[in-house]
Design a protein around this motif. Structure first.
Motif, PDB file in Angstrom:
ATOM      1  N   TYR A   1      63.806  12.610  47.577  1.00 48.54           N
ATOM      2  CA  TYR A   1      62.559  12.824  48.301  1.00 48.54           C
ATOM      3  C   TYR A   1      62.048  14.253  48.191  1.00 48.54           C
ATOM      4  N   GLY A   2      62.927  15.208  48.052  1.00 45.71           N
ATOM      5  CA  GLY A   2      62.487  16.590  47.892  1.00 45.71           C
ATOM      6  C   GLY A   2      61.728  16.786  46.596  1.00 45.71           C
ATOM      7  N   ASN A   3      62.247  16.223  45.497  1.00 46.34           N
ATOM      8  CA  ASN A   3      61.541  16.313  44.224  1.00 46.34           C
ATOM      9  C   ASN A   3      60.198  15.591  44.289  1.00 46.34           C
ATOM     10  N   ALA A   4      60.182  14.450  44.978  1.00 45.42           N
ATOM     11  CA  ALA A   4      58.922  13.716  45.126  1.00 45.42           C
ATOM     12  C   ALA A   4      57.898  14.557  45.876  1.00 45.42           C
ATOM     13  N   MET A   5      58.313  15.213  46.950  1.00 53.45           N
ATOM     14  CA  MET A   5      57.387  16.036  47.726  1.00 53.45           C
ATOM     15  C   MET A   5      56.837  17.184  46.892  1.00 53.45           C
ATOM     16  N   ASN A   6      57.659  17.763  46.040  1.00 51.50           N
ATOM     17  CA  ASN A   6      57.172  18.851  45.187  1.00 51.50           C
ATOM     18  C   ASN A   6      56.040  18.377  44.277  1.00 51.50           C
ATOM     19  N   ASP A   7      56.190  17.187  43.695  1.00 48.38           N
ATOM     20  CA  ASP A   7      55.138  16.670  42.816  1.00 48.38           C
ATOM     21  C   ASP A   7      53.884  16.306  43.605  1.00 48.38           C
ATOM     22  N   ILE A   8      54.077  15.714  44.776  1.00 51.00           N
ATOM     23  CA  ILE A   8      52.929  15.372  45.612  1.00 51.00           C
ATOM     24  C   ILE A   8      52.161  16.627  46.004  1.00 51.00           C
ATOM     25  N   ASN A   9      52.892  17.684  46.340  1.00 50.06           N
ATOM     26  CA  ASN A   9      52.235  18.926  46.752  1.00 50.06           C
ATOM     27  C   ASN A   9      51.472  19.586  45.611  1.00 50.06           C
ATOM     28  N   GLU A  10      51.910  19.386  44.372  1.00 51.27           N
ATOM     29  CA  GLU A  10      51.121  19.892  43.239  1.00 51.27           C
ATOM     30  C   GLU A  10      49.728  19.276  43.243  1.00 51.27           C
ATOM     31  N   VAL A  11      49.668  18.000  43.530  1.00 52.31           N
ATOM     32  CA  VAL A  11      48.381  17.302  43.557  1.00 52.31           C
ATOM     33  C   VAL A  11      47.575  17.718  44.784  1.00 52.31           C
ATOM     34  N   ARG A  12      48.230  17.812  45.914  1.00 48.63           N
ATOM     35  CA  ARG A  12      47.512  18.121  47.157  1.00 48.63           C
ATOM     36  C   ARG A  12      47.026  19.569  47.194  1.00 48.63           C
ATOM     37  N   ARG A  13      47.723  20.490  46.562  1.00 52.96           N
ATOM     38  CA  ARG A  13      47.254  21.881  46.548  1.00 52.96           C
ATOM     39  C   ARG A  13      45.904  21.996  45.849  1.00 52.96           C
ATOM     40  N   ARG A  14      45.737  21.246  44.783  1.00 47.60           N
ATOM     41  CA  ARG A  14      44.446  21.281  44.088  1.00 47.60           C
ATOM     42  C   ARG A  14      43.330  20.720  44.972  1.00 47.60           C
ATOM     43  N   ALA A  15      43.690  19.815  45.889  1.00 43.32           N
ATOM     44  CA  ALA A  15      42.700  19.156  46.736  1.00 43.32           C
ATOM     45  C   ALA A  15      42.242  20.008  47.911  1.00 43.32           C
ATOM     46  N   GLU A  16      42.876  21.124  48.151  1.00 45.33           N
ATOM     47  CA  GLU A  16      42.513  21.984  49.276  1.00 45.33           C
ATOM     48  C   GLU A  16      41.195  22.706  49.011  1.00 45.33           C
ATOM     49  N   TRP A  17      40.481  23.025  50.106  1.00 44.67           N
ATOM     50  CA  TRP A  17      39.351  23.934  49.974  1.00 44.67           C
ATOM     51  C   TRP A  17      39.869  25.316  49.599  1.00 44.67           C
ATOM     52  N   LYS A  18      39.235  25.919  48.621  1.00 41.40           N
ATOM     53  CA  LYS A  18      39.611  27.273  48.226  1.00 41.40           C
ATOM     54  C   LYS A  18      38.776  28.279  49.010  1.00 41.40           C
ATOM     55  N   ALA A  19      39.304  29.466  49.190  1.00 44.27           N
ATOM     56  CA  ALA A  19      38.573  30.508  49.908  1.00 44.27           C
ATOM     57  C   ALA A  19      37.234  30.764  49.212  1.00 44.27           C
ATOM     58  N   GLY A  20      36.169  30.811  49.999  1.00 46.71           N
ATOM     59  CA  GLY A  20      34.836  31.078  49.467  1.00 46.71           C
ATOM     60  C   GLY A  20      34.024  29.836  49.148  1.00 46.71           C
ATOM     61  N   GLU A  21      34.643  28.645  49.165  1.00 44.75           N
ATOM     62  CA  GLU A  21      33.886  27.439  48.841  1.00 44.75           C
ATOM     63  C   GLU A  21      32.930  27.063  49.966  1.00 44.75           C
ATOM     64  N   ASN A  22      31.742  26.626  49.583  1.00 42.13           N
ATOM     65  CA  ASN A  22      30.769  26.105  50.527  1.00 42.13           C
ATOM     66  C   ASN A  22      31.063  24.622  50.744  1.00 42.13           C
ATOM     67  N   ARG A  23      31.525  24.265  51.902  1.00 40.40           N
ATOM     68  CA  ARG A  23      31.956  22.898  52.159  1.00 40.40           C
ATOM     69  C   ARG A  23      30.784  21.923  52.274  1.00 40.40           C
ATOM     70  N   SER A  24      29.578  22.434  52.357  1.00 41.76           N
ATOM     71  CA  SER A  24      28.389  21.580  52.388  1.00 41.76           C
ATOM     72  C   SER A  24      27.852  21.278  50.996  1.00 41.76           C
ATOM     73  N   TYR A  25      28.416  21.880  49.973  1.00 44.96           N
ATOM     74  CA  TYR A  25      27.860  21.729  48.631  1.00 44.96           C
ATOM     75  C   TYR A  25      28.352  20.441  47.979  1.00 44.96           C
TER      76      TYR A  25
END
Length: 701
Positions: A516-540
């Motif tokens: 499960y630890g290895n699985a979480m690492n791979d899932i987090n790779e995908v979820r990190r890309r899905a985060e709002w990045k600093a400076g992004e306009n969330r209304s765009y």
């Protein structure tokens, strides 16, 4: 033409349909459609036939079967008011071996029959068989020979993967057939998966690494084969095959991890911005079609001479029927990137599975605002370029809009601002990637408005034309503003595999091995890309409609309609009314797995009764696949593979819930035309009992 002839003589069909209908570099080559079979006894002929294999995959996106066989009847999408392929979603008795025609109860002649997929995949298999049989003897150049064989093994493996995933055990024709073959023995599912895996292993070994022979973003490479080899091994190890797969599981999962790891190391990292995968499509062969993350795509361009039998029609299927319910305030056209054919309506699950605040994928995928491009009725304070349709995607626990009245525009001679199903919103100003706001301050009337929840109830389906809702937030992954006519073919490639899925495939393999630890690492790779990045306009918001800026039709009234229709805004702040305007980064990383999952996941897991550690982990990955891969042409096969189709469709798809039958609808019906044409070795017809052996359980006459 019958299925039997397709198996026996489809090589002749491929010559007429596939050559010259492939991708990128060779889409502009001289179209060659007439060859005798003698040509395939030459090295040049076999390489031409190899190139033609790319044309076979384009078929998947040329018509209604694109969504009917892959998205309908699942937890993610249900049908809207258009009923063309309704039976694929409702699992009623029209989904049967006889096919889908008006005579068998289909709404119209565009419905998908079970034979459509069956027939077309065998076309490609026949060409692959010819290459595999002839290349070792005819092509002396080892690199060319291996390239041809790699492509042939891959296409044959991919097509048998799709056939076996959909129908279970199918005809295994692995040598060129002479004449019309009418007698076969039905193999086991075990034999079919062995063939799929063998072919994909051969392709994986033969491809020369990441060599983009026919154009980056399109050409199949070693990573492409690795991705599908991992998927095939995972499929064999999954629940649908539990009756016989116990001896394979551990070895298959470890081999799948190894194959997925190659693809990840060879083509990583993930594209930083989720928008670049689909939304930032600016026109034919633009940069985002060349991303390293894309492992396989069906290639298209704007040259009508190379369009082949079917063009890309996928832009038709995901939008609501905005030109109808808007009362004329929003007219459709090439200036809006998608047509409003209202085929695929997201379920409540497809909205609720997201973290509405922190997951940027939601707001980079759902189209929630349409601009007014036509003044449908005088006397209202609405100008061209003001929002004409606003869709608020709130959560069940939000009570901001409990007392408001929403709905589609209602024209009435005694209309006043306080009557009708209308709402008032301040819609802010036109958005740019870094500027503009869309907040919840009231002040401007919008002709059409929708909300997901009021008083804790899911009310979105109430905004509808009878008998089924046609007002919903569609997704933008196929929008194309480069079309030359309102109903013309799209010109953008269709992504069929990408690296984010590879991570989720590997994560699922780890789950099945209790890592499960290895699985979480791979899932987090995908979820990190899905985060709002600093400076992004969330209304765009943006989508492939922006390609209209480079369209020769972008003049005069059409140009005005483009500007007025596409406001580059979403309803993030209207949908999250407690959130102040911010450009801070968000976080989606898991800190534990599979315990203490995000609240949106916990709610879903409770709904379907997933309580064990394994069930929680598997269903979380299925949720994550929705968030990452919504609408990407594979949900039905994924749920069928994992034994979750029945439970999830029953829980989240009201239209499917009453018709779906466990242990039947995990497979498609074998086409009756094929079964009826089979003969015994002595030329006699099959008996009813012999025919029954060929049909999948529950589909007997």
């Amino acid at each position: 033409m019958t299925t039997l002839k397709n198996i026996g003589t489809c090589l002749f069909i491929i010559m007429g349909l596939s050559l010259g209908s492939c991708n990128k570099d060779f889409l502009d080559e001289e179209l060659t459609t007439q060859y005798s079979t003698d040509y395939f006894d030459t090295p040049e002929g076999l390489e031409e036939l190899t190139i033609s294999l790319y044309g076979n995959i384009r078929w998947h996106f040329g018509y209604e079967w694109a969504y009917g066989t892959t998205l309908y009847g699942t937890d993610e999408f249900t049908n809207a008011n258009d009923l063309t392929n309704e039976m694929w979603n409702t699992y009623d008795n029209r989904l049967g071996p006889l096919g889908a025609t008006p005579e068998t109860g289909a709404a119209n002649g565009n419905a998908t029959s079970p034979a459509n997929l069956w027939d077309e995949l065998y076309y490609g298999i026949a060409s692959a068989n010819t290459i595999i049989a002839k290349a070792p003897e005819i092509i002396e150049d080892e690199s060319v020979r291996n390239r041809c064989l790699a492509h042939a093994y891959f296409l044959r493996g991919y097509n048998y993967y799709r056939l076996t995933a959909q129908y279970g055990s199918v005809v295994l024709q692995t040598e060129p057939a002479e004449g019309i073959v009418r007698n076969f023995e039905r193999p086991t599912a075990e034999a079919c998966w062995e063939q799929v895996i063998s072919d994909l292993r051969n392709a994986y070994e033969l491809f020369e690494g990441e060599v983009f022979t026919y154009g980056k973003g399109i050409t199949w490479t070693k990573a492409t084969a690795a991705h599908f080899l991992a998927k095939a091994l995972l499929f064999r190890a999954s629940e649908r095959n539990d009756d016989w797969n116990s001896s394979y599981k551990e070895a298959d999962l470890n081999e799948a991890i190894e194959a997925a790891s190659y693809a990840i190391s060879a083509r990583g990292p993930l594209t930083p911005d989720y928008n670049d995968l689909y939304a930032n499509w600016t026109g034919v062969d633009c940069e985002i079609e060349q991303l390293d993350e894309i492992l396989m795509a069906a290639g298209y361009n704007a040259d009508g001479a190379t369009g082949g039998r079917f063009g890309n029609r996928t832009y038709n299927y995901f939008n609501p029927q905005f030109s109808s319910f808007s009362g004329g305030w929003v007219r459709r056209g090439v200036w809006i990137g998608g047509m409003d054919f209202q085929r695929c309506r997201p379920t409540e699950y497809s909205y609720a599975v997201f973290d509405h605040v922190n997951d940027a994928r939601m707001w980079k995928t759902f189209k929630t605002v349409y601009g007014t491009n036509n003044i449908a009725e005088e006397g209202h304070d609405v100008q061209p370029g003001d929002p004409g349709i606003v869709m608020i995607l709130n959560t069940q626990d939000d009570h901001t809009y409990d007392a408001y009245t929403f709905g589609a525009f209602v024209q009435s001679p005694d209309w006043t601002d306080t009557q009708g199903r209308l709402a008032e919103w301040n819609v802010g100003e036109r958005q740019t990637p870094t500027a503009g706001t869309l907040t919840d301050e009231p002040g401007q009337w919008v002709p059409n408005s929708l909300v997901l929840y009021q008083n804790g109830e899911y009310v979105a389906p109430n905004f509808k034309n009878q008998p089924i809702c046609n007002f919903f937030a569609g997704i933008n992954k196929t929008d194309d503003g480069s079309r030359f006519a309102e109903k013309g073919d799209a010109h953008r490639d269709v992504t069929m595999a990408r690296l984010a899925e590879t991570y989720l495939v590997r994560a699922e393999c780890y789950v099945r091995l209790n890592q499960y630890g290895n699985a979480m690492n791979d899932i987090n790779e995908v979820r990190r890309r899905a985060e709002w990045k600093a400076g992004e306009n969330r209304s765009y918001y943006t989508d492939g409609g922006m390609a209209f800026e480079n369209n020769s039709l972008n003049t005069g009234t059409a140009a005005e309609n483009y500007i007025n229709s596409n406001l580059n805004m979403n309803t993030y702040y209207l949908s999250n009314p407690d959130i102040d305007v911010t450009t801070e980064a968000s976080s989606l990383e898991l800190s534990s797995f599979p315990s203490n999952l995000p609240p949106e996941d916990e709610k879903i897991l409770t709904r379907i009764g997933a309580s064990s550690q394994y069930d929680r982990a598997l269903n979380f990955i299925l949720n994550e696949r929705t968030r990452e891969l919504l609408g990407e042409w594979q949900r039905w096969e994924t749920l069928s593979r994992t034994g979750t189709l029945f439970k999830r469709a029953r829980a989240f798809n009201p239209e499917a819930a009453t018709g779906i039958t466990e242990n039947k609808h995990e497979l498609r019906p074998i086409p009756q035309t094929f079964i009826d044409g089979l003969l015994n070795e002595d030329g006699t017809n099959l008996s009813p009992s012999d025919k029954a052996i060929w049909q999948n359980p529950g589909y007997g006459n």
